[in-house]
Design a protein around this motif. Structure first.
Motif, PDB file in Angstrom:
ATOM      1  N   MET A  22       0.829  -1.200   0.000  1.00  0.00           N
ATOM      2  CA  MET A  22       0.000   0.000   0.000  1.00  0.00           C
ATOM      3  C   MET A  22       0.869   1.258   0.000  1.00  0.00           C
ATOM      4  O   MET A  22       0.638   2.200  -0.776  1.00  0.00           O
ATOM      5  N   GLY A  23       1.886   1.292   0.854  1.00  0.00           N
ATOM      6  CA  GLY A  23       2.759   2.466   0.914  1.00  0.00           C
ATOM      7  C   GLY A  23       3.515   2.682  -0.377  1.00  0.00           C
ATOM      8  O   GLY A  23       3.610   3.820  -0.878  1.00  0.00           O
ATOM      9  N   LEU A  24       4.045   1.602  -0.989  1.00  0.00           N
ATOM     10  CA  LEU A  24       4.804   1.739  -2.232  1.00  0.00           C
ATOM     11  C   LEU A  24       3.926   2.244  -3.372  1.00  0.00           C
ATOM     12  O   LEU A  24       4.337   3.125  -4.152  1.00  0.00           O
ATOM     13  N   GLN A  48      -5.620   4.055 -11.656  1.00  0.00           N
ATOM     14  CA  GLN A  48      -6.484   4.581 -10.606  1.00  0.00           C
ATOM     15  C   GLN A  48      -7.132   3.432  -9.814  1.00  0.00           C
ATOM     16  O   GLN A  48      -7.218   3.468  -8.587  1.00  0.00           O
ATOM     17  N   CYS A  49      -7.567   2.411 -10.538  1.00  0.00           N
ATOM     18  CA  CYS A  49      -8.127   1.227  -9.853  1.00  0.00           C
ATOM     19  C   CYS A  49      -7.076   0.525  -9.009  1.00  0.00           C
ATOM     20  O   CYS A  49      -7.363   0.060  -7.899  1.00  0.00           O
ATOM     21  N   VAL A  50      -5.858   0.451  -9.518  1.00  0.00           N
ATOM     22  CA  VAL A  50      -4.786  -0.218  -8.773  1.00  0.00           C
ATOM     23  C   VAL A  50      -4.489   0.510  -7.468  1.00  0.00           C
ATOM     24  O   VAL A  50      -4.325  -0.115  -6.412  1.00  0.00           O
ATOM     25  N   TYR A  51      -4.444   1.837  -7.506  1.00  0.00           N
ATOM     26  CA  TYR A  51      -4.144   2.594  -6.293  1.00  0.00           C
ATOM     27  C   TYR A  51      -5.230   2.401  -5.230  1.00  0.00           C
ATOM     28  O   TYR A  51      -4.938   2.223  -4.048  1.00  0.00           O
ATOM     29  N   VAL A  52      -6.485   2.455  -5.660  1.00  0.00           N
ATOM     30  CA  VAL A  52      -7.579   2.241  -4.706  1.00  0.00           C
ATOM     31  C   VAL A  52      -7.561   0.805  -4.187  1.00  0.00           C
ATOM     32  O   VAL A  52      -7.792   0.550  -3.002  1.00  0.00           O
ATOM     33  N   ALA A  94      -4.967  -1.148  -3.854  1.00  0.00           N
ATOM     34  CA  ALA A  94      -3.867  -1.289  -2.892  1.00  0.00           C
ATOM     35  C   ALA A  94      -4.245  -0.698  -1.539  1.00  0.00           C
ATOM     36  O   ALA A  94      -3.928  -1.257  -0.486  1.00  0.00           O
ATOM     37  N   LEU A  95      -4.952   0.443  -1.557  1.00  0.00           N
ATOM     38  CA  LEU A  95      -5.406   1.043  -0.303  1.00  0.00           C
ATOM     39  C   LEU A  95      -6.415   0.135   0.398  1.00  0.00           C
ATOM     40  O   LEU A  95      -6.344  -0.079   1.621  1.00  0.00           O
ATOM     41  N   PHE A  96      -7.346  -0.399  -0.377  1.00  0.00           N
ATOM     42  CA  PHE A  96      -8.333  -1.334   0.161  1.00  0.00           C
ATOM     43  C   PHE A  96      -7.650  -2.551   0.807  1.00  0.00           C
ATOM     44  O   PHE A  96      -7.975  -2.952   1.925  1.00  0.00           O
ATOM     45  N   THR A  97      -6.698  -3.129   0.100  1.00  0.00           N
ATOM     46  CA  THR A  97      -6.014  -4.319   0.609  1.00  0.00           C
ATOM     47  C   THR A  97      -5.211  -4.018   1.861  1.00  0.00           C
ATOM     48  O   THR A  97      -5.187  -4.813   2.808  1.00  0.00           O
ATOM     49  N   GLY A  98      -4.543  -2.866   1.880  1.00  0.00           N
ATOM     50  CA  GLY A  98      -3.766  -2.518   3.065  1.00  0.00           C
ATOM     51  C   GLY A  98      -4.629  -2.413   4.300  1.00  0.00           C
ATOM     52  O   GLY A  98      -4.259  -2.897   5.379  1.00  0.00           O
ATOM     53  N   THR A 155     -13.679  13.674  -6.178  1.00  0.00           N
ATOM     54  CA  THR A 155     -13.251  12.404  -6.784  1.00  0.00           C
ATOM     55  C   THR A 155     -12.278  11.663  -5.880  1.00  0.00           C
ATOM     56  O   THR A 155     -12.397  10.443  -5.653  1.00  0.00           O
ATOM     57  N   ASN A 156     -11.315  12.400  -5.321  1.00  0.00           N
ATOM     58  CA  ASN A 156     -10.353  11.755  -4.429  1.00  0.00           C
ATOM     59  C   ASN A 156     -10.995  11.306  -3.122  1.00  0.00           C
ATOM     60  O   ASN A 156     -10.609  10.270  -2.557  1.00  0.00           O
ATOM     61  N   LEU A 157     -11.967  12.075  -2.633  1.00  0.00           N
ATOM     62  CA  LEU A 157     -12.682  11.642  -1.422  1.00  0.00           C
ATOM     63  C   LEU A 157     -13.409  10.325  -1.657  1.00  0.00           C
ATOM     64  O   LEU A 157     -13.383   9.419  -0.817  1.00  0.00           O
ATOM     65  N   VAL A 158     -14.041  10.226  -2.840  1.00  0.00           N
ATOM     66  CA  VAL A 158     -14.746   8.976  -3.157  1.00  0.00           C
ATOM     67  C   VAL A 158     -13.760   7.821  -3.301  1.00  0.00           C
ATOM     68  O   VAL A 158     -13.979   6.726  -2.758  1.00  0.00           O
ATOM     69  N   TYR A 159     -12.671   8.041  -4.021  1.00  0.00           N
ATOM     70  CA  TYR A 159     -11.685   6.978  -4.227  1.00  0.00           C
ATOM     71  C   TYR A 159     -11.068   6.536  -2.902  1.00  0.00           C
ATOM     72  O   TYR A 159     -11.107   5.352  -2.543  1.00  0.00           O
ATOM     73  N   PHE A 160     -10.490   7.490  -2.198  1.00  0.00           N
ATOM     74  CA  PHE A 160      -9.800   7.126  -0.953  1.00  0.00           C
ATOM     75  C   PHE A 160     -10.794   6.658   0.114  1.00  0.00           C
ATOM     76  O   PHE A 160     -10.533   5.688   0.837  1.00  0.00           O
ATOM     77  N   GLY A 161     -11.915   7.375   0.240  1.00  0.00           N
ATOM     78  CA  GLY A 161     -12.910   6.972   1.232  1.00  0.00           C
ATOM     79  C   GLY A 161     -13.469   5.585   0.966  1.00  0.00           C
ATOM     80  O   GLY A 161     -13.633   4.768   1.879  1.00  0.00           O
ATOM     81  N   GLY A 162     -13.763   5.295  -0.315  1.00  0.00           N
ATOM     82  CA  GLY A 162     -14.273   3.970  -0.662  1.00  0.00           C
ATOM     83  C   GLY A 162     -13.265   2.876  -0.353  1.00  0.00           C
ATOM     84  O   GLY A 162     -13.619   1.811   0.160  1.00  0.00           O
ATOM     85  N   GLY A 163     -11.986   3.127  -0.695  1.00  0.00           N
ATOM     86  CA  GLY A 163     -10.967   2.124  -0.404  1.00  0.00           C
ATOM     87  C   GLY A 163     -10.816   1.876   1.086  1.00  0.00           C
ATOM     88  O   GLY A 163     -10.699   0.726   1.535  1.00  0.00           O
ATOM     89  N   ILE A 164     -10.813   2.961   1.883  1.00  0.00           N
ATOM     90  CA  ILE A 164     -10.616   2.812   3.332  1.00  0.00           C
ATOM     91  C   ILE A 164     -11.820   2.140   3.993  1.00  0.00           C
ATOM     92  O   ILE A 164     -11.679   1.179   4.758  1.00  0.00           O
TER      93      ILE A 164
END
Length: 460
Positions: A91-93, A115-119, A121-125, A190-199
């Motif tokens: 996730m950090g990398l 964009q999907c990969v970054y989200v 990775a955040l989800f998995t972390g 957009t970033n709130l949705v991406y990051f918030g959804g992943g978290i």
């Protein structure tokens, strides 16, 4: 203000389960293989997407060398192979990859696949991190970095200038909002949705995994408890059978000993009485063998129990028709067998109505039989008594019917004949199992009394 911050902090700690001691198990071999295929598929998908973008986009905005673009896509997708075994590291990398590639080769970072990969990775972390505290710290750092980067771009004007440059040759927009505020709001949301959804999704997946693991552990624990209860029931049943065997052997051996002694005394003077006593010895030995075979048969736990009904009987040599357990009807035979020259036992039945003795339930009748059997064996072994009296009584008290068995003797305790205590223990357990009461002990007038009482059902 301080209180509000403290409350918010506690809620965040509770949401992320920072203090929860549960640690998610490491991925299985099958999960690691799946991660390999996922990473390869995303790599191919990202490379294909990059070529599509290069084919349709303005060359001014896709101006980096092809090998750089594809190398960065590979570096952004292949680490997903270790996304579950090293979730926080991956996730950090990948979040660092998003930041560095976004400020150097933005066409790679802005691609839909990446964009999907970054989200992802955040989800998995969040979902697989074994240390919840470290996960929260890393997520906070990522959010500060990403939103700080957005603010920095707009504050310095580079992002605004880029938006204006792209609008030079385009037609004027017709939306409700001005161009620059709309672009800022769009990026932030957009970033709130991406990051918030992943978290949020990752935390939900972690909680689901914890619940599933707890259910599996509880299921295993319940199975272990069920096995322990089954083993305990087996032990209790075998102890019960051991006490039954004790009663059977003690009674019949005592009878045989008394009758053999009587036969020896009168063998010369009264051969007929000696023959009768030896007949009692023979009959008692047969009864003992039959009852012991019946009890020991219940201890057999072999596959033959699933075969034909006669398998166990033939294996034990008892034949297809095994005698049933004795009941209250056999108490008379028991008393007759216990009588011998020098030791007389009387028997009396007291009924509140004719035929009441036949209405006693089989389990209660067996308990009465074993109680009388144990009591008479104790009289012969531990008492100097020459007579004993057995009374079975069926009566009513306070509107409730009961069946009662009483064994009385007039002797004194014989020295050096203390028993094991199993007989009295088994007697009390039988009485308690049927809701009965007992009175066992020496009499004030001399001798010993064993009296047990069992309640009868209203319809009995």
């Amino acid at each position: 203000m301080t209180t509000s911050l403290a409350v918010a902090g506690e809620r965040l700690r509770a949401f992320f389960a920072v203090d929860d001691p549960w640690e998610r198990p490491r991925p299985t071999a099958a999960q690691r293989r799946n991660d390999l295929w996922i990473a390869l598929a995303l790599w191919v998908w990202g490379a294909l997407g990059m070529e599509l973008v290069r084919s349709i986009a303005d060359p001014r905005y896709v101006d980096h060398p092809v090998w750089v673009q594809h190398l960065l896509i590979a570096l952004g997708t292949l680490p997903l192979v270790w996304r579950r075994s090293h979730p926080l590291l991956v996730m950090g990398l990948l979040q660092l990859h998003m930041f560095l590639v976004g400020i150097t080769v933005s066409e790679v970072m802005r691609g839909f696949t990446m964009q999907c990969v970054y989200v992802f990775a955040l989800f998995t972390g969040v979902a697989w991190a074994r240390s919840r505290r470290a996960m929260v710290g890393l997520v906070a750092a990522v959010l500060v970095l990403m939103f700080g980067w957005i603010a920095w771009q707009y504050a310095l004007g580079t992002a605004v200038q880029e938006i204006l440059d792209r609008r030079e040759d385009a037609r004027p927009a017709h939306g409700l909002f001005p161009l620059v505020p709309a672009a800022v709001a769009f990026d932030v949301l957009t970033n709130l949705v991406y990051f918030g959804g992943g978290i949020v999704g990752g935390q939900a997946a972690w909680r689901q995994a914890r619940s599933r693991d707890q259910l599996e552990r509880q299921s295993v624990q319940l199975e272990q408890q069920a096995d322990e209860l089954a083993d305990r029931k087996v032990v209790e049943e075998r102890l019960r059978i051991a006490r039954e065997l004790h009663d059977v052997v003690a009674h019949h051996v005592s009878v045989m000993g008394v009758q053999a002694a009587a036969a020896r005394r009168v063998l010369d003077r009264n051969p007929e009485a000696a023959a009768a006593a030896l007949g009692q010895v023979e009959e008692s030995s047969r009864q003992a063998v039959g009852e012991m075979r019946g009890l020991l048969g219940t201890l057999r736990r072999t596959d033959r129990t699933a075969g034909t009904p006669g398998d166990d009987a033939r294996a034990e040599g008892t034949g297809p028709d095994r005698a049933p357990q004795p009941g209250v009807d056999q108490v008379a035979e028991l008393v007759h067998a216990a009588s011998s020259p020098g030791f007389t036992v009387t028997y009396q039945v007291v009924e509140d109505r004719p035929g009441a003795l036949t209405e006693v339930p089989m389990p209660v009748g067996l308990s009465i039989y074993r109680t009388v059997q144990e009591a008479l064996a104790n009289v012969r072994r531990h008492s100097t008594a020459h007579t004993a009296a057995v009374v079975v009584r069926i009566d009513r008290e306070a509107g409730r019917r009961f069946v009662e068995a009483e064994v009385l003797d007039e002797g004194r305790p014989r020295s050096g004949t203390s028993g094991s205590g199993l007989g009295l223990l088994g007697m009390r357990e039988r009485i308690a199992s049927h809701g009965g009461t007992s009175e066992i002990g020496p009499r004030v007038t001399g001798g010993y009394r064993v009296r047990v009482r069992f309640p009868l059902a209203a319809g009995s």
